[in-house]
Design a protein around this motif. Structure first.
Motif, mmCIF file in Angstrom:
data_model
loop_
_atom_site.group_PDB
_atom_site.id
_atom_site.type_symbol
_atom_site.label_atom_id
_atom_site.label_comp_id
_atom_site.label_asym_id
_atom_site.label_seq_id
_atom_site.Cartn_x
_atom_site.Cartn_y
_atom_site.Cartn_z
ATOM 1 N N ASP A 80 4.070 -8.686 -2.080
ATOM 2 C CA ASP A 80 4.331 -9.941 -2.325
ATOM 3 C C ASP A 80 4.659 -10.837 -0.895
ATOM 4 O OD1 ASP A 80 5.325 -12.090 -3.919
ATOM 5 O OD2 ASP A 80 7.480 -11.494 -4.023
ATOM 6 N N GLN A 81 5.869 -11.186 -0.623
ATOM 7 C CA GLN A 81 5.912 -12.251 0.403
ATOM 8 C C GLN A 81 5.505 -11.763 1.700
ATOM 9 O OE1 GLN A 81 6.859 -15.350 0.048
ATOM 10 N NE2 GLN A 81 6.758 -14.756 -2.007
ATOM 11 N N ARG A 82 5.313 -10.334 1.849
ATOM 12 C CA ARG A 82 4.732 -9.753 3.041
ATOM 13 C C ARG A 82 3.237 -9.890 3.230
ATOM 14 N NH1 ARG A 82 6.225 -3.675 3.062
ATOM 15 N NH2 ARG A 82 5.460 -3.848 5.137
ATOM 16 N N VAL A 83 2.722 -10.458 2.110
ATOM 17 C CA VAL A 83 1.198 -10.975 2.439
ATOM 18 C C VAL A 83 1.005 -12.099 2.740
ATOM 19 C CG1 VAL A 83 -0.979 -10.746 1.057
ATOM 20 C CG2 VAL A 83 0.450 -9.202 0.515
ATOM 21 N N ALA A 84 0.570 -12.549 3.832
ATOM 22 C CA ALA A 84 0.235 -13.830 4.287
ATOM 23 C C ALA A 84 -1.035 -14.226 3.792
ATOM 24 C CB ALA A 84 0.214 -13.812 6.214
ATOM 25 N N GLY A 85 -1.844 -13.539 3.406
ATOM 26 C CA GLY A 85 -3.327 -14.030 2.900
ATOM 27 C C GLY A 85 -3.907 -12.995 2.416
ATOM 28 N N PHE A 86 -5.038 -13.138 1.576
ATOM 29 C CA PHE A 86 -5.871 -12.122 0.835
ATOM 30 C C PHE A 86 -7.134 -12.471 0.901
ATOM 31 C CE2 PHE A 86 -6.764 -10.113 -3.594
ATOM 32 C CZ PHE A 86 -7.751 -9.293 -2.990
ATOM 33 N N ILE A 87 -8.215 -11.840 1.407
ATOM 34 C CA ILE A 87 -9.703 -12.278 1.408
ATOM 35 C C ILE A 87 -10.419 -10.759 0.535
ATOM 36 C CG2 ILE A 87 -11.723 -12.335 2.752
ATOM 37 C CD1 ILE A 87 -9.984 -13.271 5.134
ATOM 38 N N ASN A 88 -10.774 -11.214 -0.337
ATOM 39 C CA ASN A 88 -11.697 -10.386 -1.437
ATOM 40 C C ASN A 88 -12.903 -10.445 -1.068
ATOM 41 O OD1 ASN A 88 -12.457 -8.780 -3.505
ATOM 42 N ND2 ASN A 88 -11.031 -9.790 -4.960
ATOM 43 N N ILE A 89 -13.765 -9.356 -0.488
ATOM 44 C CA ILE A 89 -15.003 -9.491 -0.236
ATOM 45 C C ILE A 89 -15.945 -8.589 -1.184
ATOM 46 C CG2 ILE A 89 -16.882 -9.000 1.513
ATOM 47 C CD1 ILE A 89 -14.870 -9.233 3.580
ATOM 48 N N GLU A 90 -16.492 -9.367 -2.381
ATOM 49 C CA GLU A 90 -17.370 -8.591 -3.013
ATOM 50 C C GLU A 90 -16.522 -7.809 -3.975
ATOM 51 O OE1 GLU A 90 -20.966 -8.168 -3.918
ATOM 52 O OE2 GLU A 90 -21.052 -10.327 -3.032
ATOM 53 N N GLY A 91 -15.210 -8.065 -4.265
ATOM 54 C CA GLY A 91 -14.657 -7.074 -5.259
ATOM 55 C C GLY A 91 -15.119 -7.238 -6.567
ATOM 56 N N ASN A 92 -14.795 -6.026 -7.169
ATOM 57 C CA ASN A 92 -15.190 -6.238 -8.684
ATOM 58 C C ASN A 92 -14.547 -7.474 -9.476
ATOM 59 O OD1 ASN A 92 -15.695 -3.196 -7.760
ATOM 60 N ND2 ASN A 92 -16.775 -3.321 -9.869
ATOM 61 N N ILE A 93 -15.247 -7.992 -10.236
ATOM 62 C CA ILE A 93 -14.765 -9.016 -11.182
ATOM 63 C C ILE A 93 -15.261 -8.931 -12.525
ATOM 64 C CG2 ILE A 93 -14.658 -11.610 -11.584
ATOM 65 C CD1 ILE A 93 -12.808 -10.731 -9.215
ATOM 66 N N SER A 94 -16.790 -8.701 -12.650
ATOM 67 C CA SER A 94 -17.500 -8.483 -13.867
ATOM 68 C C SER A 94 -18.363 -7.537 -13.869
ATOM 69 C CB SER A 94 -18.309 -9.945 -14.050
ATOM 70 O OG SER A 94 -19.387 -9.643 -13.243
ATOM 71 N N ALA A 126 3.741 0.205 7.874
ATOM 72 C CA ALA A 126 4.668 -0.204 8.713
ATOM 73 C C ALA A 126 5.129 -1.498 8.208
ATOM 74 C CB ALA A 126 4.087 -0.243 10.103
ATOM 75 N N PRO A 127 6.580 -1.833 8.612
ATOM 76 C CA PRO A 127 6.992 -3.004 8.275
ATOM 77 C C PRO A 127 6.389 -4.235 9.128
ATOM 78 C CG PRO A 127 8.861 -1.621 8.935
ATOM 79 C CD PRO A 127 7.497 -0.998 9.395
ATOM 80 N N GLY A 128 6.363 -5.316 8.234
ATOM 81 C CA GLY A 128 5.585 -6.759 8.873
ATOM 82 C C GLY A 128 4.830 -7.256 7.708
ATOM 83 N N ARG A 129 4.206 -8.054 7.996
ATOM 84 C CA ARG A 129 3.103 -9.211 7.324
ATOM 85 C C ARG A 129 1.812 -8.546 7.518
ATOM 86 N NH1 ARG A 129 3.783 -15.201 7.410
ATOM 87 N NH2 ARG A 129 3.600 -14.856 4.879
ATOM 88 N N TYR A 130 1.081 -8.977 6.397
ATOM 89 C CA TYR A 130 -0.392 -8.389 6.375
ATOM 90 C C TYR A 130 -1.208 -9.559 5.862
ATOM 91 C CZ TYR A 130 1.418 -3.801 7.448
ATOM 92 O OH TYR A 130 1.872 -2.722 7.871
ATOM 93 N N VAL A 131 -2.601 -9.257 6.280
ATOM 94 C CA VAL A 131 -3.523 -10.244 5.744
ATOM 95 C C VAL A 131 -4.586 -8.863 4.953
ATOM 96 C CG1 VAL A 131 -5.601 -12.004 5.932
ATOM 97 C CG2 VAL A 131 -3.766 -12.225 7.105
ATOM 98 N N LEU A 132 -4.630 -8.935 3.604
ATOM 99 C CA LEU A 132 -5.387 -8.084 2.966
ATOM 100 C C LEU A 132 -6.722 -8.473 2.952
ATOM 101 C CD1 LEU A 132 -3.187 -7.228 0.149
ATOM 102 C CD2 LEU A 132 -2.841 -6.133 2.422
ATOM 103 N N ILE A 133 -7.754 -7.650 3.620
ATOM 104 C CA ILE A 133 -9.085 -8.016 3.530
ATOM 105 C C ILE A 133 -9.746 -6.730 2.549
ATOM 106 C CG2 ILE A 133 -11.264 -8.027 4.720
ATOM 107 C CD1 ILE A 133 -9.535 -9.381 7.036
#
Length: 262
Positions: A110-124, A86-93
């Motif tokens: 892009d600009q619709r994302v107010a913030g991003f919290i990555n919990i235990e996301g794959n990195i290595s 839906a239209p609007g802004r999001y904080v991605l978790i």
């Protein structure tokens, strides 16, 4: 006692919804490999996050969402979500695989994302547990017998681990071919060690949460530091810190939200 979130099927995605102040961005939860949005219900019920609109999505091929043929890659999951939100802004978790999907989705919104919290996301590569086990199988063998064995193993181990007990409920609903494709992608991306750089390149406020001592290890922390991504550890927790230590994890998320300009 809280009633469960409202459920709705939208654009092929099952969404678990809690309504809140429409002036706040929506907290959008993205689950891990074999999981579903069910895993986030304790967070969605937490008083620290009361008042925020919240949506936990079952990705296509997982949980109660529609299946696809052929299976969707991780970037395709993000494109499908971007087209149906839906239209609007999001904080991605995003948790685990969901942190990877959220990294792609953040670039699309892009600009619709107010913030991003990555919990235990794959990195290595050290972040690949179930994904490495799945990817090590022959695809036909996994579909024929491996998936059933994995479900049984997780169910058995869940007798001693609350997070795995919840995981078992969602895992049995996953489509095996979807699970296999995404597992192989996660193993390859984690081995390439490019995901921290991709997260670091995002311009919105962001942070990485890990469980300690049972979550992301030294190499992941090193790569995050090299990419200038701030991270913090939830103590006495493993790969599902929001289940192992719901209050502490909710406090971390709440603190991040308070720092946003929304």
């Amino acid at each position: 006692m809280n009633n469960g979130p409202d459920e709705r099927l939208h654009g092929g995605f099952l969404q678990r919804v809690r309504h809140g102040d429409p002036h706040h961005p929506t907290l959008l939860y993205l689950h891990g490999l074999g999981e579903s949005g069910l895993c986030f219900e304790a967070l969605m019920d937490h008083p620290v996050l009361a008042g925020w609109p919240q949506v936990a999505v079952d990705l296509r091929g997982y949980g109660k969402s529609e299946r696809t043929a052929p299976a969707l890659g991780l970037e395709a999951h993000a494109r499908g979500l971007a087209a149906t939100l839906a239209p609007g802004r999001y904080v991605l978790i995003g948790h685990s695989m969901g942190g990877v999907v959220a990294t792609f989705l953040a670039g699309l919104l892009d600009q619709r994302v107010a913030g991003f919290i990555n919990i235990e996301g794959n990195i290595s590569a050290s972040d690949c547990t179930f994904s490495a086990l799945i990817a090590a199988c022959d695809p036909e063998e996994f579909a024929a017998t491996g998936f059933a064995r994995l479900c049984e193993t997780v169910k058995r181990d869940g007798e001693y681990d609350r997070a795995l007990a919840l995981y078992a409920q969602s895992l049995r609903l996953a489509e095996p071919g979807q699970l296999y494709l995404n597992a192989t992608e996660l193993v390859a991306m984690s081995a390439a060690e490019t995901l921290a750089t991709a997260m670091g390149a995002l311009t919105m406020p962001k942070t990485y949460l890990l469980g300690s001592p049972g979550g992301s290890g030294a190499r992941t922390r090193e790569l995050l530091a090299m990419a200038d991504v701030a991270w913090s550890a939830v103590p006495n927790a493993g790969h599902w810190p929001f289940i192992d230590q719901t209050d502490l994890c909710a406090a971390e998320i709440g603190g991040f939200l308070q720092r946003l300009e929304v």
